[in-house]
Every structure is written in C-alpha cells, then in structure tokens.
Design an enzyme around this catalytic site. Sequence first.
Site, short mmCIF file in Angstrom:
data_model
loop_
_atom_site.label_atom_id
_atom_site.label_comp_id
_atom_site.label_asym_id
_atom_site.label_seq_id
_atom_site.Cartn_x
_atom_site.Cartn_y
_atom_site.Cartn_z
N ARG A 34 0.81 -1.21 0.00
CA ARG A 34 0.00 0.00 0.00
C ARG A 34 0.85 1.26 0.00
O ARG A 34 0.32 2.37 -0.18
CB ARG A 34 -0.93 0.02 1.23
CG ARG A 34 -2.10 -0.93 1.08
CD ARG A 34 -2.99 -0.91 2.31
NE ARG A 34 -4.15 -1.76 2.09
CZ ARG A 34 -4.95 -2.21 3.06
NH1 ARG A 34 -4.70 -1.86 4.31
NH2 ARG A 34 -5.97 -2.98 2.78
N GLU A 46 -1.44 -8.67 -5.54
CA GLU A 46 -2.74 -9.32 -5.70
C GLU A 46 -2.61 -10.79 -6.10
O GLU A 46 -3.39 -11.63 -5.66
CB GLU A 46 -3.61 -8.57 -6.71
CG GLU A 46 -4.11 -7.22 -6.22
CD GLU A 46 -4.96 -7.32 -4.96
OE1 GLU A 46 -5.48 -8.40 -4.66
OE2 GLU A 46 -5.09 -6.29 -4.27
N LEU A 89 5.38 -20.46 -0.98
CA LEU A 89 4.15 -19.67 -1.04
C LEU A 89 2.97 -20.48 -1.58
O LEU A 89 1.82 -20.18 -1.29
CB LEU A 89 4.38 -18.42 -1.90
CG LEU A 89 3.42 -17.25 -1.74
CD1 LEU A 89 3.27 -16.82 -0.29
CD2 LEU A 89 3.91 -16.07 -2.59
N TYR A 129 -11.78 -11.19 -9.93
CA TYR A 129 -11.39 -10.47 -8.71
C TYR A 129 -10.13 -9.64 -8.96
O TYR A 129 -10.10 -8.43 -8.68
CB TYR A 129 -11.14 -11.43 -7.52
CG TYR A 129 -10.31 -10.70 -6.50
CD1 TYR A 129 -10.89 -9.72 -5.70
CD2 TYR A 129 -8.93 -10.89 -6.41
CE1 TYR A 129 -10.13 -8.97 -4.83
CE2 TYR A 129 -8.17 -10.14 -5.54
CZ TYR A 129 -8.78 -9.19 -4.75
OH TYR A 129 -8.01 -8.43 -3.92
N ASP A 147 -13.83 -10.72 -3.47
CA ASP A 147 -13.10 -11.87 -2.97
C ASP A 147 -13.91 -12.52 -1.84
O ASP A 147 -15.07 -12.18 -1.62
CB ASP A 147 -11.73 -11.43 -2.47
CG ASP A 147 -11.82 -10.66 -1.17
OD1 ASP A 147 -12.89 -10.06 -0.90
OD2 ASP A 147 -10.85 -10.67 -0.40
N CYS A 218 -26.63 -3.54 9.32
CA CYS A 218 -26.43 -4.96 8.97
C CYS A 218 -27.60 -5.81 9.42
O CYS A 218 -27.92 -5.90 10.60
CB CYS A 218 -25.14 -5.46 9.60
SG CYS A 218 -24.79 -7.19 9.22
#
Length: 355
Positions: A34, A46, A89, A129, A147, A218
């Site tokens: 970020r 991503e 990974l 996505y 996602d 909600c």
Amino acid sequence: MQTTNNTKQINMLSEIVTPLLRWYHSQARILPWRENPQPYYVWISEIMLQQTRVEAVKPYFDRFITALPTVQALAEVPEGDLLKLWEGLGYYNRARNLQKAAQQVMQEHTGNLPASYDALLALPGIGRYTAGAIASIAYHIGVPAVDGNVLRVITRLIASREDIMKEKTRKMIEAYLQEIMPTDKAGDFNQALMELGAMVCLPKGAAKCPLCPLKQLCLSHAEDYTTEIPVKTPKKARRPENLTMFRLQYQDKIAFQQRPNKGLLANMWELPHIDGHLSIEEIKNHIANLGLPIQSIQALPPAKHIFTHIEWHMIGYAITLRALPAHSPWHWISHSDRVESFAIPTAFKAYVFEE
DNA sequence: AATTCGGGGAA
DNA sequence: TTCCCAGAATT
C-alpha cells in the site's frame, strides 16, 4: 419482481459507502504494497494474495520486487529463479502465469500493465477479482473486486443465504457493488470491504460486530445471523497417499529430481520416492536392483503434509552410498545449492533437511 | 459445475 | 481435526 428485490438491496447497500470509507481511512493497516500502489506492485501483491493470508505474503513481497523490480525483469527471469522466489508460497502456477502475463505485457502493451478491466482480465492468472482489484487500486477505475471477504461482508449485510461458492451469487454481488460504487474512490472502497472482512466481519462465528462501522445497517447483526451466514457448500474430503522418500546421500550431496512440467508442484525439485510404504527389506532390494552400492541405511521419522485435496503420509530412509553411480537419473545437489538455488516444495523439507 | 492447484494459522 | 485465506485455470 426480481427488480423490486434488487432495488431494495441496492438502496440498503448504498448507505454503507460513507461510513465504510470513513472507517477505512482511520483503521486501514499499513501494508508493504500500500506504500506505493503503482500497477506492477499492485499486480504482484494481488497474485500473491490469492487464497493466501496477508501475513504469509509479507516476507515474499519486498524480496520479489527487489529481485524483479520491473515487468521486463519478470518477463526475462529464468523459471528456476522465479520458482525459488515463490518457494513456500504455494500455488506455483501463479508464478508461471505471472511470467507469461509479463511477457504478454511486454509484447502487446509496450511493457505497461493495461489500464482496463477487460485487458487485465485477458492476462494469464488474472480473473474477475484480480482484474477488479488492479483496475480499481492502481488505476482508480470504478469496478468491484469481489473476494472471499467481500462475499462474507455483503451476504451478511443483506442477510442473504445464497451459496457463496456459486458463480451466480458472486455475479449478483458484483452487480450490487457496481451500482453503489463511488467511482472516484473505487480502490479505497474495494479495499475497505476486504479490510472489514479481514479485521472485523470474521468467518466462523468470530465476527466482531461491536467494532463494526456498519452494524446499524447490517441485517445479520440485527437478527444475530452472523454464525449462519455466509452459506457455503462443503468441500470434498482429501484423499490420502502413502509415499516412501529416499534421502540418497554421498558425501555432502543428495539426489534430487525435477517434477514433471504439469500438475502438482510442477517443475519443482524433489527427493526420489515411490508409492506406498515400504519396509526396510523392500528398500534394500529396491536400491540393490538399481545397482547402487549401499554403505548404510537408516529409517527416518514419518511425516505428513496436507495439500488442499491430497494428504501425503510419508516415511523415509536415509541411504548413504559408497560411491556415486556412473549414470544415475538424479541431480546430486550439495547443501549450499539446495538452500540457495533449487526450489523445493515444503512437503519435502522434513526429509531434505533432516540431518 | 466440479476439480485441481500449497501452505499455514487459528479455534 | 476443520475452516479459510485479497482465486484462477482446467476439465
């Protein structure tokens, strides 16, 4: 009929935008990708984050962009070096698709990642996505990025019991989000939904509703449905596989072979092994039939490795040879090369580094 | 629509 | 143990 229902959901969801963005601006985590959200960095992050937790990605991201700082560097790196950067990974096709896409970007887009949802979607490894995430975060294009976090947050907000594993549900939620998208803040909005899912609207009845900026809106919080929503179809059971690993050693070298270029752990390096659990007598026969001069043989502790759809139950033997065979199907790799140069799946490490 | 792709953290 | 993770490609 359907329209009435959808309009109702969209009107309700349109109220989340302002409080969600306000919450995100005060609560967003500081994450490496970020700091400088340029397209290449967003893309790499991503892909790494697909089905992978933020904490798992952190140690890989900086190292990767330092080693391969540009699309061109990624396009040109040898596959072995690429897999070594990705080692541990998982989902290694992500790395290969990343490189295919980089080569495509060099040829078709003059080295710049395309600033278009559809063009991004056309690249290998980029689905709905990821195309939405890159388009919105790096290029501020007003498209959703749905996602697992977003599916959970939205189905809870509207108390929907649609199965989130179904394509239809995901597209419905994409459509809702497209309607309420703040087009000048798409990247922040998409990240805010994911951040809320990761930090507050947690799965498996662990939701921290008292901390949620959307709790008054909600419907699941109102009715206490957060333990029941989202609804997911259960996944298939894993199948067990028995393997016998060989740690064939001569001096400081161990025998390795490269896995096939398709399928599980494609092109990575592994120990020789055979199906089933073999006794020490069967092992001696097997090795002798290969014409290898055994100096000593020793059983190693059993180990288990769990993949998404397979479970490896491994036993192993350390076999020290008196001499290297003139012709063997294996690469004999020293300890330093093992650590530095060859991408070895986690599944094998219990036997590779057992001393 | 279902299966195949890794690995680790949390309860 | 089970679930889930900033999913996509293939069958």
